[in-house]
Design a protein around this motif. Structure first.
Motif, mmCIF file in Angstrom:
data_model
loop_
_atom_site.group_PDB
_atom_site.id
_atom_site.type_symbol
_atom_site.label_atom_id
_atom_site.label_comp_id
_atom_site.label_asym_id
_atom_site.label_seq_id
_atom_site.Cartn_x
_atom_site.Cartn_y
_atom_site.Cartn_z
ATOM 1 N N PRO A 41 -18.203 -16.786 24.447
ATOM 2 C CA PRO A 41 -18.471 -16.563 25.503
ATOM 3 C C PRO A 41 -17.389 -16.569 26.171
ATOM 4 N N GLU A 42 -16.913 -15.822 27.759
ATOM 5 C CA GLU A 42 -15.740 -16.244 27.900
ATOM 6 C C GLU A 42 -15.565 -14.888 29.103
ATOM 7 N N THR A 43 -15.140 -15.155 30.231
ATOM 8 C CA THR A 43 -15.127 -13.775 31.621
ATOM 9 C C THR A 43 -14.570 -13.101 30.120
ATOM 10 N N GLY A 44 -13.534 -12.734 29.535
ATOM 11 C CA GLY A 44 -12.843 -12.230 29.185
ATOM 12 C C GLY A 44 -12.811 -11.153 28.215
ATOM 13 N N PRO A 45 -12.198 -11.298 26.819
ATOM 14 C CA PRO A 45 -12.079 -10.187 25.568
ATOM 15 C C PRO A 45 -12.987 -11.964 24.959
ATOM 16 N N GLU A 46 -13.705 -11.242 24.071
ATOM 17 C CA GLU A 46 -14.988 -12.427 23.293
ATOM 18 C C GLU A 46 -13.618 -12.971 22.164
ATOM 19 N N VAL A 60 -10.554 -20.824 23.538
ATOM 20 C CA VAL A 60 -10.669 -20.098 24.770
ATOM 21 C C VAL A 60 -10.017 -20.415 25.802
ATOM 22 N N GLU A 61 -9.733 -21.760 26.820
ATOM 23 C CA GLU A 61 -9.245 -21.672 27.305
ATOM 24 C C GLU A 61 -7.318 -21.260 27.746
ATOM 25 N N GLY A 62 -7.027 -21.220 26.793
ATOM 26 C CA GLY A 62 -6.007 -21.199 26.247
ATOM 27 C C GLY A 62 -5.556 -19.561 26.197
ATOM 28 N N TYR A 63 -6.188 -18.873 25.692
ATOM 29 C CA TYR A 63 -6.167 -17.287 25.223
ATOM 30 C C TYR A 63 -6.843 -17.164 26.662
ATOM 31 N N ALA A 64 -7.672 -17.738 27.617
ATOM 32 C CA ALA A 64 -7.324 -17.367 28.872
ATOM 33 C C ALA A 64 -6.233 -16.700 29.983
ATOM 34 N N ALA A 65 -5.917 -17.831 29.499
ATOM 35 C CA ALA A 65 -4.119 -18.407 30.888
ATOM 36 C C ALA A 65 -3.852 -17.471 30.016
ATOM 37 N N LEU A 66 -3.505 -17.247 28.267
ATOM 38 C CA LEU A 66 -2.330 -16.284 28.112
ATOM 39 C C LEU A 66 -2.433 -15.053 28.721
ATOM 40 N N LEU A 117 -9.133 -17.727 13.950
ATOM 41 C CA LEU A 117 -10.069 -16.919 15.062
ATOM 42 C C LEU A 117 -9.233 -15.591 15.424
ATOM 43 N N VAL A 118 -10.214 -14.925 15.880
ATOM 44 C CA VAL A 118 -9.966 -13.342 16.102
ATOM 45 C C VAL A 118 -10.150 -13.384 18.035
ATOM 46 N N ARG A 119 -8.918 -12.333 18.332
ATOM 47 C CA ARG A 119 -8.786 -12.141 19.671
ATOM 48 C C ARG A 119 -8.660 -10.776 20.156
ATOM 49 N N GLU A 120 -8.743 -9.966 21.353
ATOM 50 C CA GLU A 120 -7.966 -9.047 21.235
ATOM 51 C C GLU A 120 -6.646 -9.110 22.752
ATOM 52 N N PHE A 121 -6.089 -8.935 22.754
ATOM 53 C CA PHE A 121 -5.359 -9.279 24.377
ATOM 54 C C PHE A 121 -4.792 -7.612 25.018
#
Length: 165
Positions: free
Chosen positions: A5-10, A151-157, A24-28
């Motif tokens: 869980p995070e504030t942006g995308p999962e 998680v923190e890195g992708y939020a910063a990205l 790892l899977v993440r959408e931007f």
């Protein structure tokens, strides 16, 4: 599989059953070209990679086929970890294949593949796959605190990509 869980995308971080693999899977909300640039430009990488409590000191960042990278993670100005790798193959805006090493655990080298999928409408799905030498190494990787950095890195990205738009 664990969806973080995070504030942006999962961000999905999963151990592939019965294989020494972490995925790892993440959408931007940015096109593949921008996500790719944020991974290969050292000045951009320093702005997002890793936990927010850690800075990067990059010695070498040559993300091209046959290139290499080496950097130090710093907390409060003190070195806490050293990372390095060889870049095996790069398909611009689509895929990077590299090794990932951690000097403090020299036996823990992984082969990593980063793939960027164009979802259309200015969106990208990132899939990062790490192959290590054993299930034990995979489990140690997952237990190492990498989740916080990812998680923190992708939020910063996300924030960086928004500024670049």
């Amino acid at each position: 599989m664990r969806t973080v869980p995070e504030t942006g995308p999962e961000t999905t971080i999963e151990a592939v059953p019965d294989l020494p693999v972490v995925r790892l899977v993440r959408e931007f909300a940015a096109p593949p070209e921008q996500v790719y640039r944020a991974h290969v430009d050292p000045e951009l990488v320093k702005q997002w990679m890793g936990p927010r409590s850690v800075d990067m000191d990059i010695d070498v960042w040559d993300l091209r086929t046959g290139g290499e990278y080496r950097y130090t993670a710093l907390r409060d100005g003190k070195a806490i970890a050293h990372f390095y790798g060889s870049v095996h193959r790069v398909w611009e805006n689509r895929k990077i294949v590299q090794t990932f090493g951690f000097e403090e655990m020299p036996e823990a080298v992984s082969l990593d593949t980063l793939e960027l999928e164009d979802l259309g409408d200015g969106r990208t799905r990132l899939v990062a796959t790490s192959v290590v030498d054993s299930i034990e190494a995979r489990d140690a990787m997952l237990a190492s605190g990498m989740e916080t950095g990812v998680v923190e890195g992708y939020a910063a990205l996300d924030e960086l990509l928004e500024r670049l738009a």
